[in-house]
Design a protein around this motif. Structure first.
Motif, mmCIF file in Angstrom:
data_model
loop_
_atom_site.group_PDB
_atom_site.id
_atom_site.type_symbol
_atom_site.label_atom_id
_atom_site.label_comp_id
_atom_site.label_asym_id
_atom_site.label_seq_id
_atom_site.Cartn_x
_atom_site.Cartn_y
_atom_site.Cartn_z
ATOM 1 N N THR A 287 -0.206 -7.108 4.473
ATOM 2 C CA THR A 287 0.116 -5.831 3.862
ATOM 3 C C THR A 287 1.495 -5.319 4.281
ATOM 4 O O THR A 287 1.983 -5.633 5.366
ATOM 5 C CB THR A 287 -0.928 -4.754 4.206
ATOM 6 O OG1 THR A 287 -1.003 -4.614 5.620
ATOM 7 C CG2 THR A 287 -2.300 -5.109 3.639
ATOM 8 N N VAL B 10 -5.277 -0.501 4.113
ATOM 9 C CA VAL B 10 -4.796 -1.701 4.810
ATOM 10 C C VAL B 10 -5.965 -2.405 5.496
ATOM 11 O O VAL B 10 -6.074 -3.634 5.450
ATOM 12 C CB VAL B 10 -3.681 -1.341 5.821
ATOM 13 C CG1 VAL B 10 -3.454 -2.462 6.823
ATOM 14 C CG2 VAL B 10 -2.386 -1.016 5.082
ATOM 15 N N VAL C 95 0.861 -1.180 0.000
ATOM 16 C CA VAL C 95 0.000 0.000 0.000
ATOM 17 C C VAL C 95 0.899 1.231 0.000
ATOM 18 O O VAL C 95 1.671 1.443 0.938
ATOM 19 C CB VAL C 95 -0.938 0.004 1.225
ATOM 20 C CG1 VAL C 95 -1.803 1.257 1.237
ATOM 21 C CG2 VAL C 95 -1.799 -1.260 1.232
ATOM 22 N N ASP D 77 -1.098 5.459 -4.763
ATOM 23 C CA ASP D 77 -1.585 6.822 -4.893
ATOM 24 C C ASP D 77 -0.795 7.495 -6.015
ATOM 25 O O ASP D 77 0.328 7.099 -6.331
ATOM 26 C CB ASP D 77 -1.362 7.574 -3.572
ATOM 27 C CG ASP D 77 -1.943 8.968 -3.577
ATOM 28 O OD1 ASP D 77 -2.921 9.218 -4.306
ATOM 29 O OD2 ASP D 77 -1.414 9.818 -2.837
ATOM 30 N N ARG E 68 -3.423 5.140 4.066
ATOM 31 C CA ARG E 68 -2.804 3.810 4.117
ATOM 32 C C ARG E 68 -3.546 2.912 5.096
ATOM 33 O O ARG E 68 -3.819 1.755 4.805
ATOM 34 C CB ARG E 68 -1.319 3.910 4.507
ATOM 35 C CG ARG E 68 -0.428 4.443 3.413
ATOM 36 C CD ARG E 68 1.054 4.167 3.658
ATOM 37 N NE ARG E 68 1.531 4.462 4.995
ATOM 38 C CZ ARG E 68 2.074 5.625 5.375
ATOM 39 N NH1 ARG E 68 2.169 6.632 4.515
ATOM 40 N NH2 ARG E 68 2.510 5.793 6.608
ATOM 41 N N ARG E 69 -3.899 3.459 6.254
ATOM 42 C CA ARG E 69 -4.615 2.672 7.274
ATOM 43 C C ARG E 69 -5.977 2.211 6.745
ATOM 44 O O ARG E 69 -6.400 1.090 6.992
ATOM 45 C CB ARG E 69 -4.796 3.471 8.558
ATOM 46 C CG ARG E 69 -3.513 3.773 9.258
ATOM 47 C CD ARG E 69 -2.955 2.540 9.959
ATOM 48 N NE ARG E 69 -1.702 2.867 10.608
ATOM 49 C CZ ARG E 69 -0.537 2.299 10.322
ATOM 50 N NH1 ARG E 69 -0.465 1.360 9.405
ATOM 51 N NH2 ARG E 69 0.552 2.632 10.944
ATOM 52 N N GLU F 215 3.590 -1.395 3.863
ATOM 53 C CA GLU F 215 3.276 -0.003 3.544
ATOM 54 C C GLU F 215 4.504 0.776 3.102
ATOM 55 O O GLU F 215 5.622 0.476 3.515
ATOM 56 C CB GLU F 215 2.686 0.691 4.774
ATOM 57 C CG GLU F 215 1.385 0.100 5.248
ATOM 58 C CD GLU F 215 0.855 0.809 6.481
ATOM 59 O OE1 GLU F 215 0.955 2.061 6.561
ATOM 60 O OE2 GLU F 215 0.338 0.112 7.366
ATOM 61 N N ARG G 261 -0.828 8.766 5.872
ATOM 62 C CA ARG G 261 -0.880 7.636 6.815
ATOM 63 C C ARG G 261 -2.319 7.183 7.030
ATOM 64 O O ARG G 261 -2.604 5.987 7.095
ATOM 65 C CB ARG G 261 -0.254 8.040 8.149
ATOM 66 C CG ARG G 261 -0.297 6.924 9.179
ATOM 67 C CD ARG G 261 0.393 7.321 10.436
ATOM 68 N NE ARG G 261 1.812 7.476 10.148
ATOM 69 C CZ ARG G 261 2.683 7.987 10.994
ATOM 70 N NH1 ARG G 261 2.287 8.398 12.176
ATOM 71 N NH2 ARG G 261 3.953 8.082 10.676
ATOM 72 N N ASP H 168 1.037 5.263 -0.254
ATOM 73 C CA ASP H 168 0.298 6.525 -0.159
ATOM 74 C C ASP H 168 1.025 7.398 0.853
ATOM 75 O O ASP H 168 1.467 6.897 1.895
ATOM 76 C CB ASP H 168 -1.144 6.264 0.294
ATOM 77 C CG ASP H 168 -2.067 7.422 -0.008
ATOM 78 O OD1 ASP H 168 -1.774 8.560 0.447
ATOM 79 O OD2 ASP H 168 -3.075 7.210 -0.696
#
Length: 127
Positions: free
Chosen positions: A27, A17, A5, A52, A13-14, A29, A10, A7
């Motif tokens: 996952t 995820v 992931v 992203d 991303r969460r 990041e 944060r 991006d």
């Protein structure tokens, strides 16, 4: 299945995820395309990258191009997940090698449907 992931947010991303974890993905990041390339260069294998577009250091399109230049990473499914909704941007990303394109904001069901189309999530049969 493992997903990367990518991006700079944060929070975003969460969210991604969380959706992917609920669908059974492990996952990893990264906050930008350069960090994501570092992950891949470390030999961490991923089946999917959610990318992203607008990020510092290396943007999502640059990441897609870099991944597609490497034969050993050609099996990674690339899905843009971005606010870039202009038709020309979508065409550029797909022409560069992205498999799918999802515009933020999105729903968990929309992510699931895209991943089903890509063959990464099984389609549930209706009973």
């Amino acid at each position: 299945m493992r997903a990367l992931v990518i991006d700079d947010s944060r929070t975003m991303r969460r969210i991604i995820v969380g959706v992917l974890t609920a669908l059974g993905f492990e996952t990893v990041e990264a906050a930008d395309g350069r960090q994501a390339l570092d992950v891949l260069e470390q030999g961490i294998e991923v089946d999917l990258a959610c990318i992203d577009w607008n990020m510092p250091v290396m943007n999502g399109l640059e990441f897609v191009v870099a991944v597609r230049e490497r034969k050993d990473w050609r099996g990674v499914t690339l899905m843009m997940v971005t606010t870039e909704s202009e038709h020309g941007q979508i065409v550029r990303a797909l022409a560069a090698g992205a498999h799918e394109y999802m515009i933020k904001p999105f729903t968990p069901d929309a992510v699931k449907e895209k991943l089903q189309l890509l063959g990464l999530v099984e389609i549930e049969e209706l009973v």
